[in-house]
Structures are given as C-alpha cells and as structure tokens.
Design a protein around this motif. Structure first.
Motif, PDB file in Angstrom:
ATOM      1  N   ALA A   1      -7.190 -13.406   7.884  1.00 16.86           N
ATOM      2  CA  ALA A   1      -5.828 -13.474   7.366  1.00 16.86           C
ATOM      3  C   ALA A   1      -5.728 -12.962   5.940  1.00 16.86           C
ATOM      4  O   ALA A   1      -4.636 -12.601   5.485  1.00 16.86           O
ATOM      5  CB  ALA A   1      -5.313 -14.914   7.441  1.00 16.86           C
ATOM      6  N   ALA A   2      -6.854 -12.916   5.220  1.00 14.85           N
ATOM      7  CA  ALA A   2      -6.843 -12.458   3.828  1.00 14.85           C
ATOM      8  C   ALA A   2      -7.311 -11.012   3.688  1.00 14.85           C
ATOM      9  O   ALA A   2      -7.568 -10.545   2.580  1.00 14.85           O
ATOM     10  CB  ALA A   2      -7.729 -13.372   2.979  1.00 14.85           C
ATOM     11  N   ALA A   3      -7.413 -10.293   4.806  1.00 15.37           N
ATOM     12  CA  ALA A   3      -7.897  -8.908   4.755  1.00 15.37           C
ATOM     13  C   ALA A   3      -6.937  -8.034   3.951  1.00 15.37           C
ATOM     14  O   ALA A   3      -5.723  -8.222   3.970  1.00 15.37           O
ATOM     15  CB  ALA A   3      -8.043  -8.349   6.173  1.00 15.37           C
ATOM     16  N   GLU A   4      -7.523  -7.072   3.211  1.00 15.58           N
ATOM     17  CA  GLU A   4      -6.702  -6.118   2.467  1.00 15.58           C
ATOM     18  C   GLU A   4      -5.849  -5.302   3.434  1.00 15.58           C
ATOM     19  O   GLU A   4      -6.343  -4.853   4.475  1.00 15.58           O
ATOM     20  CB  GLU A   4      -7.591  -5.181   1.655  1.00 15.58           C
ATOM     21  N   PRO A   5      -4.566  -5.124   3.158  1.00 13.45           N
ATOM     22  CA  PRO A   5      -3.717  -4.366   4.078  1.00 13.45           C
ATOM     23  C   PRO A   5      -4.137  -2.902   4.172  1.00 13.45           C
ATOM     24  O   PRO A   5      -4.786  -2.359   3.275  1.00 13.45           O
ATOM     25  CB  PRO A   5      -2.322  -4.502   3.462  1.00 13.45           C
ATOM     26  N   LEU A   6      -3.779  -2.280   5.264  1.00 12.60           N
ATOM     27  CA  LEU A   6      -4.055  -0.864   5.462  1.00 12.60           C
ATOM     28  C   LEU A   6      -3.213  -0.026   4.493  1.00 12.60           C
ATOM     29  O   LEU A   6      -2.149  -0.453   4.046  1.00 12.60           O
ATOM     30  CB  LEU A   6      -3.725  -0.454   6.900  1.00 12.60           C
ATOM     31  N   GLU A   7      -3.700   1.172   4.173  1.00 12.14           N
ATOM     32  CA  GLU A   7      -2.950   2.066   3.304  1.00 12.14           C
ATOM     33  C   GLU A   7      -1.641   2.486   3.982  1.00 12.14           C
ATOM     34  O   GLU A   7      -1.606   2.700   5.197  1.00 12.14           O
ATOM     35  CB  GLU A   7      -3.761   3.316   2.989  1.00 12.14           C
ATOM     36  N   GLU A   8      -0.584   2.626   3.196  1.00 10.93           N
ATOM     37  CA  GLU A   8       0.693   3.105   3.695  1.00 10.93           C
ATOM     38  C   GLU A   8       1.184   4.257   2.828  1.00 10.93           C
ATOM     39  O   GLU A   8       1.052   4.212   1.608  1.00 10.93           O
ATOM     40  CB  GLU A   8       1.746   1.990   3.679  1.00 10.93           C
ATOM     41  N   ILE A   9       1.747   5.281   3.465  1.00 12.42           N
ATOM     42  CA  ILE A   9       2.357   6.371   2.707  1.00 12.42           C
ATOM     43  C   ILE A   9       3.715   6.707   3.332  1.00 12.42           C
ATOM     44  O   ILE A   9       3.890   6.647   4.547  1.00 12.42           O
ATOM     45  CB  ILE A   9       1.477   7.637   2.672  1.00 12.42           C
ATOM     46  N   VAL A  10       4.671   7.017   2.476  1.00 14.54           N
ATOM     47  CA  VAL A  10       5.989   7.483   2.907  1.00 14.54           C
ATOM     48  C   VAL A  10       6.039   8.985   2.674  1.00 14.54           C
ATOM     49  O   VAL A  10       5.822   9.457   1.552  1.00 14.54           O
ATOM     50  CB  VAL A  10       7.112   6.771   2.137  1.00 14.54           C
TER      51      VAL A  10
END
Length: 502
Positions: free
Chosen positions: A304-313
């Motif tokens: 539950a504390a995993a770093e979120p995946l990268e996001e790009i717009v």
C-alpha cells in the motif's frame, strides 16, 4: 426436452412482425457472395465448402436444402392464367369477429416443476427450468419491404443463431441433464418495451434471463430479478453501476476497470521492463483511469505504500517537437495509454514514439491500449508494429483453432453466412450457463468461481464483485454487487495482425 415454445419460437415472432417470408432468409451480403465466387475461381476457398447449384432455399423451413434430382435441361416457360372472381372470390374481412392470438405463454408457465435436489446457498434443482432470452431484434422497425436486415439487428440475430446451435447440440448430446423451456422476446431496444417484459408472466417465471443489450435496459432487468429466484446473465454490457448489491446479476463482459487491471498485470509480469509510464491526454476520463491503475498497482505489488507509477500528460499540438528519448533509457519502457475516445491523440502519440524508436524497431518499448484501438482507421499499422502495441479485448476468435473452424463451418452450413463474433458469444454463453443451471440449480451463480472454462471466444473466470468501502477498497465479506468475468484477452500486434498472448 425442449418444448414447442422454445428458442425456435423466434421464427414465429419474425413471421408475425415482418409480414414477409424474405425476412426469414439468411442475412447474406451480395458482395460477400461475389467475393466467395472470386475466391473459388482463384482456388482460395479452402475454409468452406463451395456453394453447389443443387443447394436451394426452402421458404417453408427458412433453411437451404439439397435437391437430389435437380433439372439440368432448359426449363419450360410458365404460363399464368387468371381465375375469375366469380369462381374464386377474394378473402375479405367480414367485420364480425376479431382474431385473438393463442396464449402460448400460459401453456408454458403452467408446466409443473418439482424440486429434485438441492445445491449450495439454498439452490434448488428442479425437474424443469424456464429460460428467457431478451434481445433487441428490432422487429418493430421491419415492415417487409426492405431488401436486407437492419445492421442494428445483426448483433441479436447472430447471437441468437449461435445460441440455437448450442441448444440443439446440448439437446442431441444429452448435455442438458433436465428439461428446459426456452422463450425468446424482442426488447425493441427500448426501455419501455423492456419494462413491459419485466412484468410478463413468463419472464417472471424464468429461473434465468439472458440479455438485454444496452446498460439502461440491463439495469431494468437486473432490478426486476433482485431478491427473486432468477439470475440475469448480461452478455454485452460492460458498464459499472448497473445494479448495486445484487448477487442475481452476472456480467459476462468485463468492465473498463477489469481491462485496466489485466493490462497492468500483464505489463508487470511479462515485459521485464525497467519503467512503466502511464500516459494521458489530460481529460477527466483519462485521469480517472490513471487513478484506477495506480490503485491496482499497489494491490498487485502487495504494498500500500509503494511509490506510484510515473505519469505524463502528452499534448503534441502544443509541443510538436516532443520526443520520448528521455523515457527510453534502460532495458525496456512500457507505456500504458488508457485512451479510447480520442483516435487522433493515440495516432499522434504512436507516431512520435515510432519515430523515436524506429532504429530499434520496438525492441526496447511496449505500448498497452484498449479494445477500441482495433477499430481505429486513421493509424498507420507500422506504428502498431514498430511500437509493440498490445490491447485488451473481451472477445478473441482464433480462426486457426480447430474448434473455431468446426463451428464456423457448421454455422455456414446451417445459416449460409459467415458467423460474426456475436455468434460465438451466443454459442458460448448458452452452453456454459445452461450447463451451470442444470448442474447447480437456481442459485448457480455462487458456483461460477469454482467453474472456470475456456470457450471459443474467451475464457470464463467469474468472481464476486464486493461493494467497495469509503477508501475505494473492497470490504471483505461485504455485500456482493454482481458476479463478473475477470478474464481479459491480451492481444499483441505482430506481423500485421492481433494475436492472443495470454
């Protein structure tokens, strides 16, 4: 035993509604016939038997038959004569009586059914079962003067034809293990008609209902079966929020969230990638999909504390010189693009990525998209091939599968047309769910998770969907919203065609 008012009652429905025998002829596209003739001239007709001159259409049965002693000589000219009305007066309405059609439904629902056993969760095994099939045949829009069936009716016609084949096979092989009274209704594709059907005596007596098509009509049917000994099987609608806390609702078509989770799981377990990047156009729908993927990532990572995946717009219009070089370092990068409404965005994204990876021809990149990508028409297939595109799909029919080839040939021999995907769905849904009803009884839905099965168009892997709590996470032991098929086919575009890779 299948009663007279079984699945074949749809033929009577067409006769009443269409006022033309032509409506019962198989839906054959003249252009397709021309192509088949050309294929035979070129020696390419290996998949289906050629159409012989002795094969003729019988309007009384609605099927094609073979004439053993077909004439080969030139036929004589028919000479017509007119009989005077004084000898053969025309049939006219005498205005003294009104025709009242027979009420066949009452004959069905009064058929006695006794309990012969019991199953899990209070399920009752009966001596006979009533099954309702409610689909939008749209017979109210056919007036008999048209030269072809409406495109909007073809989904139901092919689904029904596949269902007919499954029912006949199960009956002849003894695979039903019980008596089934199957009744077919036309929803006309309207909420008003669907609401009327929910109050119909036979529909109310059914232990299982298959259909309808659109989400609103499915919701009406789902609410009608709530708290009853009836299971609604929806073969098409993939919407969420159809009917809350309703364990009598079974959804065959996976939701968007299920597609996204399967895409992410495949990317994490099969691509051996250094980076997984979520891509959006910035729309609210895309942002909601990215949020769902981030939640699924934590669950799949079991952290539950995993770093979120990268996001790009990505906004290529505002930045025409955009490149993805900075994201392509390392062994492999996976881009997940949950965009399905904006074909221009997908085309521009793939074009730029293809340009940046062209020298490696996709060896260090993979792109995941949604089923709608297969229907896009303005995207160069080189972009799909060169960027290693994968898409999810609820339906995949492998034309090289021997079972598929057998079904395709049998369908053509019976209906004189090539089956569409809906025919495979109708066949699979009918075989699987009638088998489950016969095996487990009236509450068979609770046994679905223990009975996965590989079918012609997909795999069935049903799970109960539990109501989510305030934090968006499922509550263990909470109320069941529905039973949903959680299997999604992952297809890879390779050698300029989509192939299943899971």
């Amino acid at each position: 035993m299948i009663t007279k008012n079984s699945l074949f009652s749809l033929l009577a429905l067409f006769l009443i509604s269409f006022a033309s025998c032509d409506a019962l002829k198989p839906a054959v596209n003249p252009n397709q016939d021309d192509r088949r003739v050309e294929d035979r001239r070129n020696g390419n007709d290996d998949d289906l038997d050629p159409i012989q001159s002795r094969r003729v259409y019988d309007p009384e049965t609605g099927t094609y038959i073979y004439v053993q002693n077909a004439p080969t000589d030139r036929m004589d000219t028919i000479e017509w004569t007119t009989t005077p009305e004084s000898q053969m007066p025309p049939i006219v309405e005498d205005e003294q009586s009104t025709y009242v059609p027979p009420n066949n439904v009452d004959n069905i629902i009064t058929r006695p059914a006794t309990q012969i056993g019991s199953g899990n969760n209070g399920s009752r095994k009966l001596s006979s079962y009533n099954v309702e099939v409610s689909l939008p045949f749209l017979t109210d829009r056919y007036y008999g003067s048209e030269d072809k069936v409406s495109e909007n009716s073809l989904w139901s016609l092919h689904f029904y034809s596949g269902a007919r084949m499954a029912l006949d096979e199960m009956r002849s092989s003894g695979g039903l293990n019980g008596n089934f009274n199957v009744h077919v209704s036309d929803t006309y594709g309207t909420s008003a008609r669907t609401q009327t059907l929910t109050n119909d005596a036979y529909v109310s007596s059914a232990q299982m209902i298959i259909g309808p098509y659109v989400k609103d009509n499915v919701s009406l049917m789902a609410e009608a079966v709530r708290n009853r000994e009836t299971v609604l099987v929806s073969p098409y609608s993939a919407g969420t929020g159809v009917s809350a806390q309703n364990p009598n609702y079974v959804q065959v078509n996976p939701t968007l969230n299920t597609h996204l989770r399967n895409i992410l799981e495949h990317a994490m377990t099969k691509q051996n990638a250094d980076r997984i990047i979520l891509v959006s156009s910035g729309s609210s729908a895309d942002q909601q999909s990215l949020k769902t993927l981030q939640e699924d990532y934590k669950m799949l990572a079991n952290n539950a504390a995993a770093e979120p995946l990268e996001e790009i717009v990505v906004d290529i219009n505002a930045n025409p010189d955009l490149t993805f070089d900075e994201y392509l370092t390392g062994r492999k990068t996976v881009f997940i693009v949950p965009v399905y409404r904006d074909e221009s965005f997908v085309a521009n994204f793939l074009r730029r990525l293809y340009t940046d990876t062209r020298e490696d021809f996709g060896r260090n990149v993979a792109v995941y998209g949604l089923p709608q990508w297969m229907n896009f028409t303005r995207i160069n297939f080189d972009y799909y091939e060169g960027t290693n595109v994968h898409v999810s799909s609820s339906v995949f029919v492998d034309k090289l599968d021997p079972a598929v080839r057998d079904f395709r040939r049998a369908f053509y021999d019976r209906f004189a047309t090539i089956p569409r995907d809906e025919a495979y769905v109708g066949y699979d849904v009918t075989r699987y769910f009638l088998g489950m009803l016969a095996k487990s009884g009236t509450r068979f839905q609770y046994d679905l998770p223990m009975n996965p099965e590989t079918l012609l168009h997909t795999k069935f892997k049903f799970e109960p969907v539990v109501e989510a709590g305030a934090d968006g996470m499922a509550v263990e032991g909470g109320p069941i919203d529905r039973f949903e098929n959680k299997h999604v086919n992952i297809l890879r575009f390779r050698d300029y065609t989509f192939r299943r890779v899971n």
